[in-house]
Design a protein around this motif. Structure first.
Motif, PDB file in Angstrom:
ATOM      1  N   THR A 429       1.378  -1.105   0.024  1.00 15.80           N
ATOM      2  CA  THR A 429       0.032   0.325  -0.077  1.00 15.80           C
ATOM      3  C   THR A 429       1.433   1.057   0.375  1.00 15.80           C
ATOM      4  N   SER A 430       0.887   2.178  -1.019  1.00 14.63           N
ATOM      5  CA  SER A 430       1.465   3.346  -0.915  1.00 14.63           C
ATOM      6  C   SER A 430       0.809   4.660  -1.388  1.00 14.63           C
ATOM      7  N   HIS A 431       1.657   5.805  -1.099  1.00 18.53           N
ATOM      8  CA  HIS A 431       1.016   7.147  -0.987  1.00 18.53           C
ATOM      9  C   HIS A 431       1.898   7.637  -2.015  1.00 18.53           C
ATOM     10  N   PHE A 432       1.433   8.589  -3.233  1.00 19.17           N
ATOM     11  CA  PHE A 432       2.465   9.053  -4.543  1.00 19.17           C
ATOM     12  C   PHE A 432       1.958  10.422  -4.099  1.00 19.17           C
ATOM     13  N   THR A 433       3.412  11.120  -5.252  1.00 20.69           N
ATOM     14  CA  THR A 433       2.734  13.044  -4.692  1.00 20.69           C
ATOM     15  C   THR A 433       1.644  13.017  -5.869  1.00 20.69           C
ATOM     16  N   SER A 434       1.558  14.293  -4.923  1.00 23.42           N
ATOM     17  CA  SER A 434      -0.201  14.599  -5.344  1.00 23.42           C
ATOM     18  C   SER A 434       0.291  15.558  -6.063  1.00 23.42           C
ATOM     19  N   GLY A 435      -0.762  16.088  -6.609  1.00 24.67           N
ATOM     20  CA  GLY A 435      -0.451  17.315  -7.890  1.00 24.67           C
ATOM     21  C   GLY A 435      -0.819  16.961  -9.735  1.00 24.67           C
ATOM     22  N   ASP A 436      -1.934  17.920  -9.436  1.00 21.23           N
ATOM     23  CA  ASP A 436      -2.110  17.562 -10.931  1.00 21.23           C
ATOM     24  C   ASP A 436      -1.035  17.043 -12.133  1.00 21.23           C
ATOM     25  N   ARG A 437      -0.311  17.917 -12.201  1.00 21.33           N
ATOM     26  CA  ARG A 437       0.874  17.825 -13.041  1.00 21.33           C
ATOM     27  C   ARG A 437       2.298  17.208 -12.956  1.00 21.33           C
ATOM     28  N   LYS A 438       1.820  16.065 -11.307  1.00 23.62           N
ATOM     29  CA  LYS A 438       3.369  15.840 -10.796  1.00 23.62           C
ATOM     30  C   LYS A 438       3.649  14.012 -11.474  1.00 23.62           C
ATOM     31  N   VAL A 439       3.464  13.818 -12.449  1.00 29.77           N
ATOM     32  CA  VAL A 439       3.545  12.823 -12.887  1.00 29.77           C
ATOM     33  C   VAL A 439       4.844  11.680 -12.561  1.00 29.77           C
ATOM     34  N   TYR A 440       5.742  12.839 -13.270  1.00 31.96           N
ATOM     35  CA  TYR A 440       7.209  12.574 -13.779  1.00 31.96           C
ATOM     36  C   TYR A 440       7.396  11.977 -12.126  1.00 31.96           C
ATOM     37  N   GLU A 441       6.917  12.903 -10.663  1.00 26.37           N
ATOM     38  CA  GLU A 441       7.788  12.470  -9.514  1.00 26.37           C
ATOM     39  C   GLU A 441       7.046  11.265  -9.032  1.00 26.37           C
ATOM     40  N   ARG A 442       5.247  10.930  -9.482  1.00 19.90           N
ATOM     41  CA  ARG A 442       4.634  10.119  -9.423  1.00 19.90           C
ATOM     42  C   ARG A 442       5.703   8.484  -9.588  1.00 19.90           C
ATOM     43  N   ILE A 443       6.381   9.069 -10.701  1.00 20.07           N
ATOM     44  CA  ILE A 443       7.157   7.765 -11.633  1.00 20.07           C
ATOM     45  C   ILE A 443       8.211   7.642 -10.766  1.00 20.07           C
ATOM     46  N   LEU A 444       9.050   8.747 -10.389  1.00 21.01           N
ATOM     47  CA  LEU A 444       9.928   8.313  -9.164  1.00 21.01           C
ATOM     48  C   LEU A 444       9.393   7.608  -8.109  1.00 21.01           C
ATOM     49  N   ASP A 445       8.625   7.925  -7.515  1.00 18.86           N
ATOM     50  CA  ASP A 445       8.004   6.961  -6.157  1.00 18.86           C
ATOM     51  C   ASP A 445       8.029   5.502  -6.498  1.00 18.86           C
ATOM     52  N   TYR A 446       7.456   5.648  -7.508  1.00 18.73           N
ATOM     53  CA  TYR A 446       7.243   4.479  -7.647  1.00 18.73           C
ATOM     54  C   TYR A 446       8.672   3.147  -7.804  1.00 18.73           C
TER      55      TYR A 446
END
Length: 651
Positions: A429-446
């Protein structure tokens, strides 16, 4: 008769006639007859004249005495054929032997498995046999005399035994003689024909697994009105086995659980011969009696599939918990409870223990908390049926923080792994970075999570040749990743609202065309090898608390599918999705919970797996059961105190 003394020509005729006369003269005649018989059987070839004369004189005196008694008039007998006379003049010993042989053959049960009742019926329906002196006679039954030829117990009647034989026609006498002769010369007992079934017998159900009894709601006495719907499309084809397991063909909806428990048992007797046996396969998954082997797995899961419930919910850190979690854990259109419940929470409530107690209270006494842990405000709880906890390995967990400041644990991941029989599971279970345009940051979290989660540690890898040191998801047979991924829809708020209003039924395909996560997965940028069930529900973010309206604040956030559940398996078709939906009943947060029902294939395991030895949170279990009992007593007391009638006064 002789003209000199009036005695009959044959002594045998005298005996037969005397039996029809007075009984007082019979002893005298018997003495004379025995004397003559002993003299005739003497070994001397020539009798002396004195003996002959003495026997003759005694016999004359006896016959003179009998002639003084008037004999009853005898009915003239019709002339008989020679064959009939020869058949009727059989001696008493022949008739006695024939009757005894036929009676024994009918009284003994048939070797062909015929019922004894049919033989007794045949005896009872046939004519009765009487004995008069030295003659045997078949007395006619209540049926017509002509039915004798159809009876299996009819015999020829000897001469001088009555008028029944006289009433028969020539054809009936011939048939009776032929049947009597065949019975006399037959040396073996009569054998009835084998009873054959008119059709094929129904196959026996070897499996005693009962899908009807598997649900906790069904067994739970608090839900006695629960009924199984066999036509539901979420019904599982296989079922696990508990202490109340039964063959599906033996169970009906009206049967009580107590009566079925008293009839069937999970434990079967063990033969001492099996204990003495030795095998080189002992300790492997192929051996009989292995702790996690194929035999043990088939006892509980004949089709080797378990039911799994996975849910994720961003609670927004609210202190107040919903009053009812049953609609969340037991969907209305799913007729069966699952074998395992895994619930992940992001931004959980301050009191994690209270949250777990509420889960235990809702799941009831058939489930126990196998493992629970937290990473900041990330909670992960694993509940399992209490009769299956013996087949779980030790549980291991690991955490990863994705924020720059590691002390703030609001974003990151919490992973839990264990082996059930021979199948390894990983839940993240995880919680990624929030924000409409922060797709790249969410990929880094993964990417950071799959590299930093150091699992497994002590649990052996079931397939090390397909594992990768840089990706934790490749080291397990079944992986489930769920949480608040924060991926949004690439549309403005007004366009999304108009598309939601135009959605017909559950068709949201137009919205999913703009989903960021689906676009990134198609390009293999994130969640490589993962799949997702078909989405047929509206966006789960962001709502006003307590209602079904999307964000009405000044920020006007775009509704999006931020809460997701993904899965991955080493073998194809090992995981099947039964249901994928959101729960609109829980409105205490700006997110709606999302859950999924899975069918997961399970394989036998080896005995080298470190088992958890049935460990669970006993304190939580007792607290949840106490809370459950108290709540039920409160409901009953409220119903008792409720006024059911009112008195109205008319002025």
């Amino acid at each position: 008769m002789d003209q000199n003394n009036g005695s009959p020509e044959h002594p045998e005729s005298v005996v037969s006639s005397s039996t029809e006369g007075r009984a007082l003269t019979e002893p005298d005649f018997r003495n004379g007859e025995s004397h003559l018989a002993s003299a005739a059987k003497s070994p001397n070839t020539q009798l002396s004249a004195d003996v002959k004369l003495q026997a003759r004189t005694k016999n004359d005196r006896l016959m003179l005495k009998l002639s003084a008694v008037p004999a009853p008039p005898s009915k003239p007998k019709p002339s008989r054929q020679r064959k009939l006379e020869r058949a009727a003049s059989l001696d008493d010993r022949s008739w006695r032997r024939r009757f005894k042989a036929s009676q024994d053959s009918l009284s003994e049960p048939s070797d062909n498995g015929s019922s004894s009742g049919s033989v007794s019926d045949a005896l009872g329906s046939g004519p009765s046999v009487h004995q008069a002196g030295s003659s045997f006679k078949v007395a006619p039954s209540q049926d017509s005399p002509r039915s004798l030829t159809s009876k299996s117990s009819g015999f020829l009647e000897p001469r001088g035994s009555g008028h029944y034989w006289d009433s028969l026609s020539d054809s009936e006498r011939h048939a009776a003689r032929r049947r009597s002769t065949s019975l006399e010369h037959s040396s073996c007992k009569p054998r009835l024909s084998r009873v054959k079934s008119p059709g094929a017998l129904p196959p026996l159900e070897l499996s005693v697994a009962s899908r009807t009894l598997r649900t906790a709601n069904r067994i739970d006495p608090d839900c006695v009105d629960y009924k199984d719907s066999s036509n539901s499309r979420f019904a599982r084809p296989s079922s696990s086995l508990s202490d109340t397991r039964l063959h599906a063909s033996m169970v009906c909806d009206s049967c009580s659980t107590d009566s079925m428990k008293s009839t069937f048992s999970l434990l079967k007797p063990i033969r001492s011969k099996d204990v003495r046996n030795r095998s080189y396969l002992e300790g492997s998954l192929l051996a009989n009696g292995a702790l996690l082997g194929a035999d043990e797995l088939d006892r509980y899961f004949p089709e080797r599939r378990i039911g799994l419930f996975v849910a994720t919910w961003n609670m927004q850190g609210k202190k107040d918990l919903p009053d009812n979690l049953e609609d969340f854990l037991f969907p209305l259109d799913a007729d069966l409870a699952q074998d395992m419940y895994v619930i992940g929470v992001q931004e959980g409530c301050p009191d994690r223990r209270e949250w777990e107690v509420r889960l235990q209270e809702t799941l009831g006494p058939h489930y126990v908390l196998l493992f629970s842990n937290a990473h900041g405000v990330l909670y992960l709880s694993v509940f399992i049926r209490r009769d299956l906890m013996w087949f779980c390995s030790e549980v291991e967990y690991a955490t990863v923080t994705t924020r720059m400041v590691s002390q703030i644990k609001t974003k990151g991941a919490l992973g839990v792994c264990f082996t059930f029989f021979g199948t390894s599971f990983l839940f993240i279970t995880s919680h990624f970075t929030s924000g409409d345009r922060k797709v790249y940051e969410r990929i880094l979290d993964y990417n950071k999570i799959i590299e930093a989660l150091s699992l497994p540690r002590g649990i052996p890898d079931t397939n090390p040749y397909r594992s990768s040191s840089s990706d934790v998801t490749t080291r397990f047979d079944a992986v489930f990743w769920f949480g608040d991924f924060n991926f949004r829809l690439n549309m403005d708020r007004r366009a999304v609202n108009s598309m939601i209003e135009c959605c017909l039924g559950n068709d949201v395909s137009d919205l999913l065309q703009y989903d960021q996560l689906i676009e990134e997965m198609k390009e293999d940028c994130i969640f490589k090898g993962f799949k997702e069930g078909t989405i047929n529900f509206l966006p789960t973010y962001k709502f006003d608390v307590g209602c079904d309206d999307y964000d009405t604040t000044s920020k006007q956030r775009t509704p999006s599918y931020t809460d997701r559940i993904l899965y991955r398996s080493r073998q194809k078709d090992d995981i099947n999705v039964s249901k994928y939906a959101s729960c609109s009943m829980l409105k205490t947060s700006d997110h709606r919970p999302v859950f999924a029902l899975f069918q997961v294939k399970v394989r036998p395991g080896r005995d080298n797996i470190p088992l958890a030895a049935g460990q669970f949170d006993r304190e939580l279990y007792l607290l949840g059961m106490k809370r459950r009992t108290t709540r039920e007593q409160t409901k009953r007391q409220a119903l008792k105190d409720q006024k059911t009638s009112k008195v109205c006064s008319i002025s």
